[in-house]
Design a protein around this motif. Structure first.
Motif, PDB file in Angstrom:
ATOM      1  N   ALA A 180     -33.194  77.819  -8.857  1.00  0.00           N
ATOM      2  CA  ALA A 180     -34.431  77.135  -8.455  1.00  0.00           C
ATOM      3  C   ALA A 180     -34.565  75.809  -9.195  1.00  0.00           C
ATOM      4  O   ALA A 180     -35.004  74.802  -8.618  1.00  0.00           O
ATOM      5  N   TRP A 181     -34.199  75.790 -10.459  1.00  0.00           N
ATOM      6  CA  TRP A 181     -34.278  74.544 -11.238  1.00  0.00           C
ATOM      7  C   TRP A 181     -33.337  73.498 -10.674  1.00  0.00           C
ATOM      8  O   TRP A 181     -33.715  72.322 -10.544  1.00  0.00           O
ATOM      9  N   MET A 182     -32.130  73.914 -10.313  1.00  0.00           N
ATOM     10  CA  MET A 182     -31.177  72.964  -9.720  1.00  0.00           C
ATOM     11  C   MET A 182     -31.694  72.438  -8.387  1.00  0.00           C
ATOM     12  O   MET A 182     -31.578  71.242  -8.093  1.00  0.00           O
ATOM     13  N   ASP A 183     -32.274  73.319  -7.568  1.00  0.00           N
ATOM     14  CA  ASP A 183     -32.831  72.884  -6.277  1.00  0.00           C
ATOM     15  C   ASP A 183     -33.905  71.818  -6.486  1.00  0.00           C
ATOM     16  O   ASP A 183     -33.920  70.786  -5.794  1.00  0.00           O
ATOM     17  N   ALA A 184     -34.797  72.071  -7.441  1.00  0.00           N
ATOM     18  CA  ALA A 184     -35.880  71.125  -7.712  1.00  0.00           C
ATOM     19  C   ALA A 184     -35.334  69.810  -8.257  1.00  0.00           C
ATOM     20  O   ALA A 184     -35.814  68.722  -7.900  1.00  0.00           O
ATOM     21  N   LEU A 185     -34.323  69.899  -9.110  1.00  0.00           N
ATOM     22  CA  LEU A 185     -33.732  68.676  -9.671  1.00  0.00           C
ATOM     23  C   LEU A 185     -33.119  67.816  -8.580  1.00  0.00           C
ATOM     24  O   LEU A 185     -33.398  66.610  -8.496  1.00  0.00           O
ATOM     25  N   VAL A 186     -32.297  68.401  -7.745  1.00  0.00           N
ATOM     26  CA  VAL A 186     -31.583  67.643  -6.708  1.00  0.00           C
ATOM     27  C   VAL A 186     -32.561  67.090  -5.676  1.00  0.00           C
ATOM     28  O   VAL A 186     -32.334  66.011  -5.102  1.00  0.00           O
ATOM     29  N   ALA A 187     -33.660  67.787  -5.438  1.00  0.00           N
ATOM     30  CA  ALA A 187     -34.641  67.333  -4.443  1.00  0.00           C
ATOM     31  C   ALA A 187     -35.590  66.278  -4.979  1.00  0.00           C
ATOM     32  O   ALA A 187     -36.302  65.625  -4.199  1.00  0.00           O
ATOM     33  N   SER A 188     -35.609  66.075  -6.299  1.00  0.00           N
ATOM     34  CA  SER A 188     -36.576  65.137  -6.883  1.00  0.00           C
ATOM     35  C   SER A 188     -36.210  63.682  -6.544  1.00  0.00           C
ATOM     36  O   SER A 188     -35.036  63.328  -6.478  1.00  0.00           O
ATOM     37  N   PRO A 189     -37.215  62.837  -6.282  1.00  0.00           N
ATOM     38  CA  PRO A 189     -36.939  61.426  -5.974  1.00  0.00           C
ATOM     39  C   PRO A 189     -36.163  60.728  -7.094  1.00  0.00           C
ATOM     40  O   PRO A 189     -35.289  59.894  -6.813  1.00  0.00           O
ATOM     41  N   ALA A 190     -36.440  61.076  -8.338  1.00  0.00           N
ATOM     42  CA  ALA A 190     -35.757  60.437  -9.453  1.00  0.00           C
ATOM     43  C   ALA A 190     -34.254  60.704  -9.430  1.00  0.00           C
ATOM     44  O   ALA A 190     -33.448  59.852  -9.776  1.00  0.00           O
ATOM     45  N   PHE A 191     -33.875  61.915  -8.997  1.00  0.00           N
ATOM     46  CA  PHE A 191     -32.453  62.256  -8.965  1.00  0.00           C
ATOM     47  C   PHE A 191     -31.717  61.461  -7.898  1.00  0.00           C
ATOM     48  O   PHE A 191     -30.542  61.109  -8.073  1.00  0.00           O
ATOM     49  N   ARG A 192     -32.403  61.166  -6.802  1.00  0.00           N
ATOM     50  CA  ARG A 192     -31.750  60.444  -5.698  1.00  0.00           C
ATOM     51  C   ARG A 192     -31.633  58.952  -5.960  1.00  0.00           C
ATOM     52  O   ARG A 192     -30.907  58.245  -5.268  1.00  0.00           O
ATOM     53  N   GLN A 193     -32.376  58.448  -6.954  1.00  0.00           N
ATOM     54  CA  GLN A 193     -32.274  57.032  -7.262  1.00  0.00           C
ATOM     55  C   GLN A 193     -30.949  56.736  -7.977  1.00  0.00           C
ATOM     56  O   GLN A 193     -30.482  57.555  -8.758  1.00  0.00           O
ATOM     57  N   PRO A 194     -30.346  55.561  -7.706  1.00  0.00           N
ATOM     58  CA  PRO A 194     -29.078  55.241  -8.360  1.00  0.00           C
ATOM     59  C   PRO A 194     -29.259  55.019  -9.863  1.00  0.00           C
ATOM     60  O   PRO A 194     -30.336  54.738 -10.334  1.00  0.00           O
TER      61      PRO A 194
END
Length: 214
Positions: free
Chosen positions: A200-214
């Protein structure tokens, strides 16, 4: 007899003195320049002619490694010479202190720079085995393990996953930043799959806008 045995140690330690402040600076990741590295190499080689202490070999190896790192890429032969000297000195140190996890980690980096990937993987695995919970080495081990993944043994893969879990338990936010930089989500997800809440933590991390930013 006792006096005779004490003389080489005394001379060796006196010869090491000019390099001691530089070795101390390196130990805490302080800045050192080329002249200081030369002085450290000279003092360690002079001292080692009298005493063969593992710490002196370790410091000599670190000095050669840092000299290699400071050389421009177009000075390939000089870099290889410094790295070979670093490997030899670190190996001598580890013969006397085989449980020195920092020494094995430094040797792993040197072997990788020499393109000895199998040797680098073995050194990394030994570093982890020597001190699995060494928190100041977790990030470096995780990065290096990803670079050497195809050369790690099955046991090495398990050790790497152990390091990821330790990092996550100690500081989830910092682990998230590390995963964002390294980007190998599947390997991190596999490492955390056995942890309660890890998926669940990994799912939330990957889905977070901050993670998708370069």
């Amino acid at each position: 007899m006792i006096v005779g045995l004490a003389v080489p140690r005394t001379v060796g330690h006196l010869l090491a003195l000019p390099g001691d402040p530089i070795a101390d600076a390196i130990r805490i990741d302080g800045p050192v320049d080329a002249v200081e590295l030369d002085r450290l190499v000279e003092s360690r080689r002079a001292a080692l002619a009298w005493i063969g202490e593992a710490a002196l070999w370790q410091e000599l190896g670190s000095a050669h490694y840092l000299r290699a790192q400071a050389l421009p890429l177009d000075e390939a032969q000089a870099r290889l010479g410094e790295l070979a000297a670093a490997r030899d000195a670190l190996t001598r140190a580890l013969e006397a202190r085989p449980l020195d996890s920092h020494g094995w980690m430094r040797l792993a980096l040197v072997e990788l720079l020499l393109l000895h990937r199998d040797a680098a993987a073995r050194a990394l695995e030994t570093s982890i085995e020597s001190a699995p919970a060494q928190r100041d080495q977790l990030d470096g081990r995780i990065r290096l393990g990803l670079l050497l993944w195809d050369r790690l043994s099955d046991a090495g893969h398990d050790l790497w996953q152990q390091q990821v879990r330790l990092r996550w338990r100690s500081d989830g936010a910092a682990t998230g930043q590390l995963i964002k930089r390294l980007r190998n989500v599947p390997r991190f997800r596999a490492a955390l799959a056995s942890e309660p809440g890890g998926d669940a933590w990994m799912d939330a991390l990957v889905a977070s806008p901050a993670f998708r930013q370069p």
